[in-house]
Design a protein around this motif. Structure first.
Motif, PDB file in Angstrom:
ATOM      1  N   THR A 209       0.834  -1.207   0.000  1.00  0.00           N
ATOM      2  CA  THR A 209       0.000   0.000   0.000  1.00  0.00           C
ATOM      3  C   THR A 209       0.866   1.253   0.000  1.00  0.00           C
ATOM      4  N   ALA A 210       1.895   1.287   0.827  1.00  0.00           N
ATOM      5  CA  ALA A 210       2.782   2.451   0.860  1.00  0.00           C
ATOM      6  C   ALA A 210       3.470   2.635  -0.492  1.00  0.00           C
TER       7      ALA A 210
ATOM      8  N   LEU B  42       2.372   1.558  -3.405  1.00  0.00           N
ATOM      9  CA  LEU B  42       1.344   1.923  -4.378  1.00  0.00           C
ATOM     10  C   LEU B  42       0.996   3.399  -4.285  1.00  0.00           C
ATOM     11  N   LEU B  43       0.839   3.907  -3.079  1.00  0.00           N
ATOM     12  CA  LEU B  43       0.464   5.316  -2.911  1.00  0.00           C
ATOM     13  C   LEU B  43       1.545   6.264  -3.420  1.00  0.00           C
ATOM     14  N   GLY B  44       2.740   5.772  -3.592  1.00  0.00           N
ATOM     15  CA  GLY B  44       3.793   6.576  -4.190  1.00  0.00           C
ATOM     16  C   GLY B  44       3.665   6.714  -5.693  1.00  0.00           C
ATOM     17  N   HIS B  45       2.656   6.085  -6.276  1.00  0.00           N
ATOM     18  CA  HIS B  45       2.480   6.094  -7.734  1.00  0.00           C
ATOM     19  C   HIS B  45       1.183   6.771  -8.178  1.00  0.00           C
ATOM     20  N   THR B  46       0.582   7.586  -7.326  1.00  0.00           N
ATOM     21  CA  THR B  46      -0.702   8.198  -7.685  1.00  0.00           C
ATOM     22  C   THR B  46      -0.599   9.148  -8.879  1.00  0.00           C
ATOM     23  N   ALA B  47       0.569   9.705  -9.136  1.00  0.00           N
ATOM     24  CA  ALA B  47       0.729  10.628 -10.268  1.00  0.00           C
ATOM     25  C   ALA B  47       1.150   9.910 -11.548  1.00  0.00           C
TER      26      ALA B  47
ATOM     27  N   THR C 210      -7.114   4.825  -7.011  1.00  0.00           N
ATOM     28  CA  THR C 210      -8.246   4.109  -6.412  1.00  0.00           C
ATOM     29  C   THR C 210      -7.963   3.818  -4.949  1.00  0.00           C
ATOM     30  N   ALA C 211      -6.764   3.322  -4.675  1.00  0.00           N
ATOM     31  CA  ALA C 211      -6.384   3.015  -3.294  1.00  0.00           C
ATOM     32  C   ALA C 211      -6.358   4.287  -2.441  1.00  0.00           C
TER      33      ALA C 211
END
Length: 69
Positions: free
Chosen positions: A6-7, A9-14, A25-26
């Motif tokens: 999750t951590a 993944l959240l680094g790839h929102t852009a 989505t996450a």
């Protein structure tokens, strides 16, 4: 020590493309699982939410990128 999915993944929102879509989505989902850090955790969560086959495939592709880094 490996960063949890999750951590990571959240680094790839852009990011463009499907990885960014999964990340956004996450990020937008307050109930997104924090673990355990297994693909099945996230797959089951999306399946229970009625995710499409494409969404599940995108999640799997994101997991493969995460696991192969």
């Amino acid at each position: 020590m490996m960063m949890e999915f999750t951590a990571w993944l959240l680094g790839h929102t852009a990011d463009p493309g499907t990885l960014g879509e999964v990340a956004r989505t996450a990020a937008a989902d307050p109930h997104w699982p924090d673990g355990p850090d297994r693909l099945r955790t996230f797959t089951e969560y999306l399946e229970h939410g009625g995710a499409t086959d494409m969404a599940l495939q995108n999640l799997t592709d994101a997991w493969i990128r995460y696991a192969s880094r």
